[in-house]
Design an enzyme around this catalytic site. Structure first.
Site, PDB file in Angstrom:
ATOM      1  N   CYS A  94       0.872  -1.218  -0.132  1.00 29.96           N
ATOM      2  CA  CYS A  94       0.114   0.104   0.035  1.00 29.96           C
ATOM      3  C   CYS A  94       0.982   1.224   0.017  1.00 29.96           C
ATOM      4  O   CYS A  94       1.590   1.339  -0.988  1.00 29.96           O
ATOM      5  CB  CYS A  94      -0.966  -0.132   1.149  1.00 29.96           C
ATOM      6  SG  CYS A  94      -2.428   1.255   0.687  1.00 29.96           S
ATOM      7  N   HIS A 194      -3.210  -5.514   2.647  1.00 31.89           N
ATOM      8  CA  HIS A 194      -2.782  -5.603   3.893  1.00 31.89           C
ATOM      9  C   HIS A 194      -3.360  -6.923   4.532  1.00 31.89           C
ATOM     10  O   HIS A 194      -3.849  -7.668   3.858  1.00 31.89           O
ATOM     11  CB  HIS A 194      -3.565  -4.450   4.875  1.00 31.89           C
ATOM     12  CG  HIS A 194      -3.084  -3.093   4.559  1.00 31.89           C
ATOM     13  ND1 HIS A 194      -2.006  -2.648   4.854  1.00 31.89           N
ATOM     14  CD2 HIS A 194      -3.618  -2.094   3.700  1.00 31.89           C
ATOM     15  CE1 HIS A 194      -1.778  -1.377   4.310  1.00 31.89           C
ATOM     16  NE2 HIS A 194      -2.672  -1.016   3.615  1.00 31.89           N
TER      17      HIS A 194
HETATM   18  N1  GLN Z   1      -2.287   6.659   2.361  1.00 26.91           N
HETATM   19  C1  GLN Z   1      -2.396   5.916   1.037  1.00 26.91           C
HETATM   20  C2  GLN Z   1      -3.838   6.090   0.465  1.00 26.91           C
HETATM   21  O1  GLN Z   1      -4.683   6.179   1.397  1.00 26.91           O
HETATM   22  C3  GLN Z   1      -1.872   4.655   1.650  1.00 26.91           C
HETATM   23  C4  GLN Z   1      -2.896   4.121   2.423  1.00 26.91           C
HETATM   24  C5  GLN Z   1      -2.310   2.604   3.115  1.00 26.91           C
HETATM   25  O2  GLN Z   1      -1.203   2.190   3.226  1.00 26.91           O
HETATM   26  N2  GLN Z   1      -3.298   1.811   3.601  1.00 26.91           N
HETATM   27  O3  GLN Z   1      -3.959   5.730  -0.430  1.00 26.91           O
END
Ligand code: GLN
Length: 244
Positions: A94, A194
């Site tokens: 992510c 995740h």
């Molecule tokens: N901040 C990034 C987004 O919202 C990554 C979020 C995350 O790692 N879950 O796209």
């Protein structure tokens, strides 16, 4: 045989149990009698990155991604790019995955200039892409089905000719538009998943380990493990995701 693992920015990039990926990598090596050593590298900490075989970068919120930009510019960024070009293995999730690309333009209008190590970029959307999802890995990553959980505002677009990690079966993936999920570049595995991704997708964990062992030792073939519980967890989640 042995592997040296580097966990980059564990203090800021560790959402939804992403650290579980490190435990899974460690365990699946240990169960096969292959030693491994894990080193955590935080903002401001320096180390010669060429000593590591496998890198893990987890996910983080927009704010946390902005916080580490200075550290990337202070030298780690160039070292990460060199390690990627050198064929070292990376698993990036992510926010950590977005970091590999050229930039991330957040929905609030902040532009984070990232590594440009892989030809991709990310643009924040107002509506977040959230939920359990499933995708099929490309042949070069073993072709199996992966289940995971995504929660991102960023929509990622791959440059021409850049391979996704897989094809979305259910959910959003990179951008909710083109069915691509993640990226596969050299030995880099980038994903929005995740959860953490590896414990319930042991086939992917082994593909990642084999890529690092093959780079280091020329070839690697991991003996199968009795994955009955892992397979049951995987199949149960997959049924739920595809049925929903
Ligand atoms: N901040 C990034 C987004 O919202 C990554 C979020 C995350 O790692 N879950 O796209």
């Amino acid at each position: 045989m042995e592997l040296k693992i580097c966990h980059l920015y564990p203090e800021v990039l560790n959402l939804y149990g992403d650290r579980g990926n490190i435990l899974c990598l460690q365990k699946r090596l240990e169960w096969r009698g292959i030693p491994c050593e894990v080193t955590s590298l935080k903002i401001g900490e320096k180390a010669d990155l060429s000593q590591f075989d496998l890198f893990f970068i987890g996910g983080g919120q927009d704010f946390e991604q902005e916080v580490l930009l200075g550290d990337l510019r202070a030298g780690k960024g160039a070292e990460i790019r060199a390690a990627i070009e050198d064929g070292r293995t990376f698993l990036c999730i992510c926010g950590g995955y977005q970091m590999l690309g050229h930039y991330y333009q957040t929905a609030d209008g902040v532009k984070c200039e990232f590594l440009g190590a892989v030809d991709l970029y990310t643009v924040g959307a107002r509506e977040r892409m959230i939920g359990n999802y499933a995708f099929r890995l490309g042949e070069e990553s073993g072709g199996s089905v992966v289940v995971g959980f995504e929660n991102h505002s960023g929509k990622t677009y791959l440059g021409q000719g850049v391979l996704p990690l897989g094809t979305v079966m259910k959910g959003y993936g990179n951008n909710g538009e083109d069915q691509t999920e993640g990226v596969r570049y050299k030995n880099v595995f980038g994903s929005y998943s995740h959860g953490p991704i590896l414990p319930k997708n042991p086939l992917l964990c082994d593909v990642i380990l084999e890529s690092a062992l093959t780079r280091k030792y020329g070839s690697a073939s991991l003996e199968p493990l009795p994955d009955a519980f892992e397979v049951r967890a995987h199949e149960t989640v997959l049924e739920r995701v595809m049925g929903s």
